[in-house]
Design a protein around this motif. Structure first.
Motif, PDB file in Angstrom:
ATOM      1  N   CYS A   3      27.821 -24.101 -12.281  1.00  0.00           N
ATOM      2  CA  CYS A   3      27.270 -24.100 -13.681  1.00  0.00           C
ATOM      3  C   CYS A   3      27.010 -22.721 -13.778  1.00  0.00           C
ATOM      4  N   SER A   4      25.795 -22.365 -14.435  1.00  0.00           N
ATOM      5  CA  SER A   4      25.202 -21.013 -14.503  1.00  0.00           C
ATOM      6  C   SER A   4      24.139 -20.729 -13.601  1.00  0.00           C
ATOM      7  N   MET A   5      24.377 -21.290 -12.423  1.00  0.00           N
ATOM      8  CA  MET A   5      23.084 -21.065 -11.233  1.00  0.00           C
ATOM      9  C   MET A   5      23.566 -19.820 -10.556  1.00  0.00           C
ATOM     10  N   PHE A   6      23.223 -18.897 -10.874  1.00  0.00           N
ATOM     11  CA  PHE A   6      23.647 -17.336 -10.332  1.00  0.00           C
ATOM     12  C   PHE A   6      22.568 -16.996  -9.121  1.00  0.00           C
ATOM     13  N   PRO A   7      22.903 -16.311  -8.175  1.00  0.00           N
ATOM     14  CA  PRO A   7      22.206 -15.695  -7.146  1.00  0.00           C
ATOM     15  C   PRO A   7      21.313 -14.690  -7.959  1.00  0.00           C
ATOM     16  N   ASP A   8      19.935 -14.648  -7.490  1.00  0.00           N
ATOM     17  CA  ASP A   8      18.941 -13.621  -7.941  1.00  0.00           C
ATOM     18  C   ASP A   8      18.744 -14.044  -9.592  1.00  0.00           C
ATOM     19  N   SER A   9      19.239 -15.008 -10.128  1.00  0.00           N
ATOM     20  CA  SER A   9      18.544 -15.184 -11.678  1.00  0.00           C
ATOM     21  C   SER A   9      17.492 -15.500 -11.696  1.00  0.00           C
ATOM     22  N   PRO A  10      16.608 -14.965 -12.790  1.00  0.00           N
ATOM     23  CA  PRO A  10      15.162 -15.619 -12.679  1.00  0.00           C
ATOM     24  C   PRO A  10      15.328 -17.047 -12.883  1.00  0.00           C
ATOM     25  N   THR A  11      16.178 -17.522 -13.465  1.00  0.00           N
ATOM     26  CA  THR A  11      16.153 -19.152 -13.855  1.00  0.00           C
ATOM     27  C   THR A  11      16.619 -19.937 -12.737  1.00  0.00           C
ATOM     28  N   LEU A  12      17.182 -19.346 -11.764  1.00  0.00           N
ATOM     29  CA  LEU A  12      17.792 -20.173 -10.452  1.00  0.00           C
ATOM     30  C   LEU A  12      16.913 -21.265 -10.092  1.00  0.00           C
ATOM     31  N   ARG A  13      15.596 -20.778  -9.531  1.00  0.00           N
ATOM     32  CA  ARG A  13      14.828 -21.984  -8.852  1.00  0.00           C
ATOM     33  C   ARG A  13      14.331 -23.085  -9.958  1.00  0.00           C
ATOM     34  N   THR A  14      14.291 -22.688 -11.131  1.00  0.00           N
ATOM     35  CA  THR A  14      14.069 -23.579 -12.178  1.00  0.00           C
ATOM     36  C   THR A  14      15.289 -24.483 -12.283  1.00  0.00           C
ATOM     37  N   LEU A  15      16.533 -24.221 -12.454  1.00  0.00           N
ATOM     38  CA  LEU A  15      17.605 -24.878 -12.429  1.00  0.00           C
ATOM     39  C   LEU A  15      17.704 -25.911 -11.262  1.00  0.00           C
ATOM     40  N   LEU A  16      17.107 -25.176  -9.758  1.00  0.00           N
ATOM     41  CA  LEU A  16      17.693 -26.103  -8.782  1.00  0.00           C
ATOM     42  C   LEU A  16      16.334 -26.850  -8.398  1.00  0.00           C
ATOM     43  N   SER A  17      15.383 -26.982  -9.180  1.00  0.00           N
ATOM     44  CA  SER A  17      14.268 -27.852  -8.932  1.00  0.00           C
ATOM     45  C   SER A  17      14.542 -29.394  -9.193  1.00  0.00           C
ATOM     46  N   PRO A  18      14.527 -29.923  -8.063  1.00  0.00           N
ATOM     47  CA  PRO A  18      14.691 -31.302  -8.294  1.00  0.00           C
ATOM     48  C   PRO A  18      13.725 -32.296  -8.911  1.00  0.00           C
ATOM     49  N   THR A  19      12.607 -31.931  -9.133  1.00  0.00           N
ATOM     50  CA  THR A  19      11.702 -32.601  -9.645  1.00  0.00           C
ATOM     51  C   THR A  19      11.713 -32.760 -11.188  1.00  0.00           C
ATOM     52  N   LEU A  20      12.272 -31.647 -11.910  1.00  0.00           N
ATOM     53  CA  LEU A  20      12.089 -31.640 -13.479  1.00  0.00           C
ATOM     54  C   LEU A  20      13.102 -32.910 -14.011  1.00  0.00           C
ATOM     55  N   PRO A  21      12.849 -33.424 -15.162  1.00  0.00           N
ATOM     56  CA  PRO A  21      13.834 -34.103 -15.784  1.00  0.00           C
ATOM     57  C   PRO A  21      15.012 -33.397 -16.122  1.00  0.00           C
ATOM     58  N   PRO A  22      16.225 -34.021 -16.243  1.00  0.00           N
ATOM     59  CA  PRO A  22      17.695 -33.546 -16.509  1.00  0.00           C
ATOM     60  C   PRO A  22      17.417 -32.593 -17.766  1.00  0.00           C
ATOM     61  N   THR A  23      17.792 -31.635 -17.920  1.00  0.00           N
ATOM     62  CA  THR A  23      17.717 -30.749 -19.192  1.00  0.00           C
ATOM     63  C   THR A  23      18.768 -29.756 -19.242  1.00  0.00           C
ATOM     64  N   VAL A  24      18.816 -28.926 -20.121  1.00  0.00           N
ATOM     65  CA  VAL A  24      19.738 -27.605 -20.229  1.00  0.00           C
ATOM     66  C   VAL A  24      18.562 -26.462 -20.536  1.00  0.00           C
ATOM     67  N   LEU A  25      19.040 -25.269 -19.896  1.00  0.00           N
ATOM     68  CA  LEU A  25      18.343 -24.251 -19.886  1.00  0.00           C
ATOM     69  C   LEU A  25      18.995 -23.118 -20.236  1.00  0.00           C
ATOM     70  N   GLY A  26      18.295 -22.139 -20.926  1.00  0.00           N
ATOM     71  CA  GLY A  26      18.772 -20.570 -21.282  1.00  0.00           C
ATOM     72  C   GLY A  26      18.898 -19.942 -19.663  1.00  0.00           C
ATOM     73  N   VAL A  27      19.949 -19.175 -19.630  1.00  0.00           N
ATOM     74  CA  VAL A  27      20.072 -18.240 -18.689  1.00  0.00           C
ATOM     75  C   VAL A  27      20.588 -16.765 -19.139  1.00  0.00           C
TER      76      VAL A  27
END
Length: 236
Positions: free
Chosen positions: A140-164
């Protein structure tokens, strides 16, 4: 570590990937009267899309979206929407309805919120997902060292779309992007990761043993995403 299914050549690999996706979409249409497919951009999926486009589905009951998108309009050569329309939404599959992630909102985060709302309105679950993987291990757009990476990989959030955001100092990605998050993959009916070449296989095997908080492949495995990894040595 996730098991890798090896296919003998590029044709068998593309056929197998398309068949897995088609089966999941057919099952969803049979059960719910509708199905949602999310696909990757890039050059790797093109032969898979070519085969999937001819699958004997009731495509009028299928919604097609993307796992990620660059924050650019379809007129841009960087647009994943333009690619998937060209490679998948042809022939029988032209009857499917396309749900874009990009919209010309004021900011990428606002566009992501609009895309999240639109996907939620489609049921909030993906029936079939086609993923690719970069040589840096991103999906997807889950890039190493991106500031949004940990949020995108959080298993406890609801399914969503995030800006990167775009990467700094030459780091990927080169443009702002929109991406679905890990919970969308966790709740999917079927997820196919399509890989070609010895280098990508080595990256997958390395990343699979990594930290699920910061390495997307490890996160897929740790959180029991219904993942099928299909690989062939030949790129074409």
């Amino acid at each position: 570590m996730g098991e890798i299914e090896t296919l003998p050549d590029a044709a068998a690999w593309a056929d197998a990937c398309a068949a897995r996706l088609s089966d999941a979409l057919s099952a969803a249409v049979a059960e719910a009267g509708k199905a949602v497919f999310a696909g990757a951009g890039g050059s790797t999926p093109s032969p898979i899309y070519g085969r999937l486009a001819t699958a004997p589905l009731d495509w009028s009951k299928v919604v097609v979206t993307l796992v990620d998108e660059r924050y650019v309009p379809e007129t841009s050569p960087e647009s994943n929407a333009a690619l998937i329309k060209r490679d998948l939404l042809t022939g029988p599959a032209a009857a499917a309805r396309f749900a874009p992630l990009y919209s010309p909102a004021v900011t990428v985060d606002r566009a992501a919120a609009l895309a999240a709302h639109a996907l939620a309105a489609e049921g909030g679950r993906l029936d079939a997902v086609l993923l690719g993987m970069g040589e840096d291990g991103h999906i997807c757009s889950m890039f190493p060292d991106s500031p949004t990476l940990r949020t995108l990989l959080s298993p406890t959030l609801p399914p969503t779309v995030l800006g990167v955001p775009a990467g700094r100092d030459g780091a990927a990605p080169s443009l702002e992007r929109l991406s679905i998050n890990l919970p969308y993959l966790m709740q999917a009916r079927r997820v196919v990761l399509a890989l070609t070449g010895a280098a990508k296989r080595a990256v997958f095997e390395r990343e699979a043993a990594g930290d699920p908080n910061t390495q997307p492949i490890a996160a897929l495995l740790a959180h029991r995403v219904p993942l099928e990894v299909l690989w062939t040595e030949a790129a074409r």
